[in-house]
Design a protein around this motif. Structure first.
Motif, short mmCIF file in Angstrom:
data_model
loop_
_atom_site.label_atom_id
_atom_site.label_comp_id
_atom_site.label_asym_id
_atom_site.label_seq_id
_atom_site.Cartn_x
_atom_site.Cartn_y
_atom_site.Cartn_z
N GLU A 16 5.06 -2.14 -10.98
CA GLU A 16 3.78 -2.43 -10.33
C GLU A 16 3.75 -3.86 -9.77
N SER A 17 4.45 -4.75 -10.41
CA SER A 17 4.45 -6.16 -9.98
C SER A 17 5.44 -6.45 -8.87
N TYR A 18 6.63 -5.83 -8.94
CA TYR A 18 7.71 -6.20 -8.03
C TYR A 18 8.20 -5.07 -7.12
N GLY A 19 7.74 -3.87 -7.36
CA GLY A 19 8.28 -2.72 -6.65
C GLY A 19 9.33 -2.06 -7.53
N ILE A 20 9.78 -0.89 -7.12
CA ILE A 20 10.71 -0.14 -7.96
C ILE A 20 12.17 -0.48 -7.62
N VAL A 96 4.55 -2.43 -2.39
CA VAL A 96 5.97 -2.07 -2.40
C VAL A 96 6.24 -0.96 -3.42
N PHE A 97 5.44 -0.94 -4.48
CA PHE A 97 5.58 0.10 -5.50
C PHE A 97 5.48 1.49 -4.87
N HIS A 98 4.44 1.71 -4.07
CA HIS A 98 4.24 3.01 -3.44
C HIS A 98 5.27 3.27 -2.34
N PHE A 99 5.61 2.24 -1.59
CA PHE A 99 6.62 2.36 -0.54
C PHE A 99 7.96 2.78 -1.15
N ASP A 100 8.39 2.07 -2.19
CA ASP A 100 9.66 2.39 -2.85
C ASP A 100 9.65 3.80 -3.43
N LYS A 102 7.97 6.40 -2.46
CA LYS A 102 8.05 7.40 -1.39
C LYS A 102 9.42 7.42 -0.72
N LYS A 103 10.00 6.25 -0.51
CA LYS A 103 11.26 6.17 0.24
C LYS A 103 12.50 6.47 -0.61
N TYR A 104 12.53 5.99 -1.84
CA TYR A 104 13.76 6.04 -2.63
C TYR A 104 13.73 7.02 -3.80
N TYR A 105 12.56 7.49 -4.20
CA TYR A 105 12.44 8.36 -5.37
C TYR A 105 11.59 9.57 -5.03
N SER A 106 12.13 10.43 -4.19
CA SER A 106 11.35 11.55 -3.64
C SER A 106 10.87 12.51 -4.73
N ASP A 107 11.66 12.77 -5.75
CA ASP A 107 11.20 13.66 -6.82
C ASP A 107 10.01 13.06 -7.56
N SER A 108 10.09 11.77 -7.83
CA SER A 108 8.98 11.09 -8.50
C SER A 108 7.76 11.02 -7.58
N HIS A 150 -10.81 10.70 2.86
CA HIS A 150 -10.70 9.64 1.87
C HIS A 150 -9.27 9.46 1.39
N LEU A 151 -8.51 10.55 1.30
CA LEU A 151 -7.10 10.44 0.94
C LEU A 151 -6.36 9.65 2.02
N MET A 152 -6.66 9.93 3.29
CA MET A 152 -6.04 9.18 4.39
C MET A 152 -6.40 7.70 4.30
N SER A 153 -7.64 7.40 3.96
CA SER A 153 -8.07 6.01 3.83
C SER A 153 -7.31 5.31 2.70
N LEU A 154 -7.17 5.98 1.58
CA LEU A 154 -6.43 5.39 0.46
C LEU A 154 -4.96 5.19 0.83
N ASP A 155 -4.39 6.15 1.56
CA ASP A 155 -3.01 6.00 2.01
C ASP A 155 -2.85 4.79 2.93
N LYS A 156 -3.81 4.59 3.79
CA LYS A 156 -3.75 3.45 4.70
C LYS A 156 -3.83 2.14 3.90
N ILE A 157 -4.70 2.11 2.92
CA ILE A 157 -4.82 0.93 2.07
C ILE A 157 -3.49 0.65 1.37
N ILE A 158 -2.88 1.69 0.82
CA ILE A 158 -1.61 1.54 0.11
C ILE A 158 -0.51 1.09 1.07
N THR A 159 -0.40 1.77 2.19
CA THR A 159 0.70 1.52 3.13
C THR A 159 0.64 0.14 3.76
N TYR A 160 -0.53 -0.27 4.14
CA TYR A 160 -0.64 -1.52 4.89
C TYR A 160 -1.19 -2.67 4.07
#
Length: 192
Positions: A16-20, A96-100, A102-108, A150-160
């Motif tokens: 959560e602090s540094y990304g996965i 970066v936590f959410h980005f990592d 989605k990008k590197y741990y597709s099963d998770s 609202h899911l799209m809004s939360l995704d935007k918050i996470i992504t950007y």
């Protein structure tokens, strides 16, 4: 608490602090003061550890949400409190936590996505549908579409990393999702 659970909890904090991606198994073992060999006794690899971390994370989320539901009376208040909880969580986690994830741990990420959909399209949508049946929520609202926005809004918050840090989660809630929620309350309920 057993060592496996301690590893999961400490790994979650690091992720959560540094990304996965940047947090290595060496980093985790060093932060915990255990050998890397001990870490691999409990987890075959980082992928398995990340899966366990995500499952644990949602156990925490669902426990908190069920407490909110038990402690709150009105449908709208329950929804607001759940969103406030989510915003508080998102504000403390690096994007970066959410980005990592989605990008590197597709099963998770699949586990993550299924669980957040349970919250939005299960719990929150059920409360909206219940509110419509009770007459507190405007019956013309398409609850599925409302949740999708609202899911799209939360995704935007996470992504950007779009959460303004100058404001509290409550301020953000009141001026975003809260506005939407007030807009769907049945007019007769607003006058009470």
């Amino acid at each position: 608490m057993n060592l496996k659970k301690k590893i999961i909890i400490n790994s979650l904090k690091l992720f959560e602090s540094y990304g996965i991606k940047v947090v290595t198994m060496d980093d985790i073992s060093e932060a915990m003061g255990i050998s890397k060999k001990t870490l691999y006794i409990h987890f075959a690899g980082k992928e398995e550890l990340v899966n366990n971390v995500i499952q644990f994370l949602f156990e925490l989320h669902f426990k908190a949400i069920h407490k909110i539901i038990g402690d709150t009376n009105s449908t709208i208040q329950k929804i607001e409190k759940i969103y406030e909880y989510a915003l508080n969580y998102l504000m403390k986690v690096t994007p970066v936590f959410h980005f990592d994830l989605k990008k590197y741990y597709s099963d998770s990420y699949k586990i993550y996505d299924q669980n957040r959909r349970k919250i939005i399209f299960g719990i929150i949508k059920d409360f909206l549908d219940e509110g419509q049946l009770r007459g507190t929520i405007n019956k013309s609202i398409h609850t599925e579409l409302f949740c999708e926005f609202h899911l799209m809004s939360l995704d935007k918050i996470i992504t950007y990393n779009a959460l303004p840090t100058d404001y509290s989660a409550r301020d953000i809630l009141d001026n975003s999702i809260g506005v939407s929620l007030k807009g769907i309350i049945n007019q007769a309920q607003k006058k009470k």
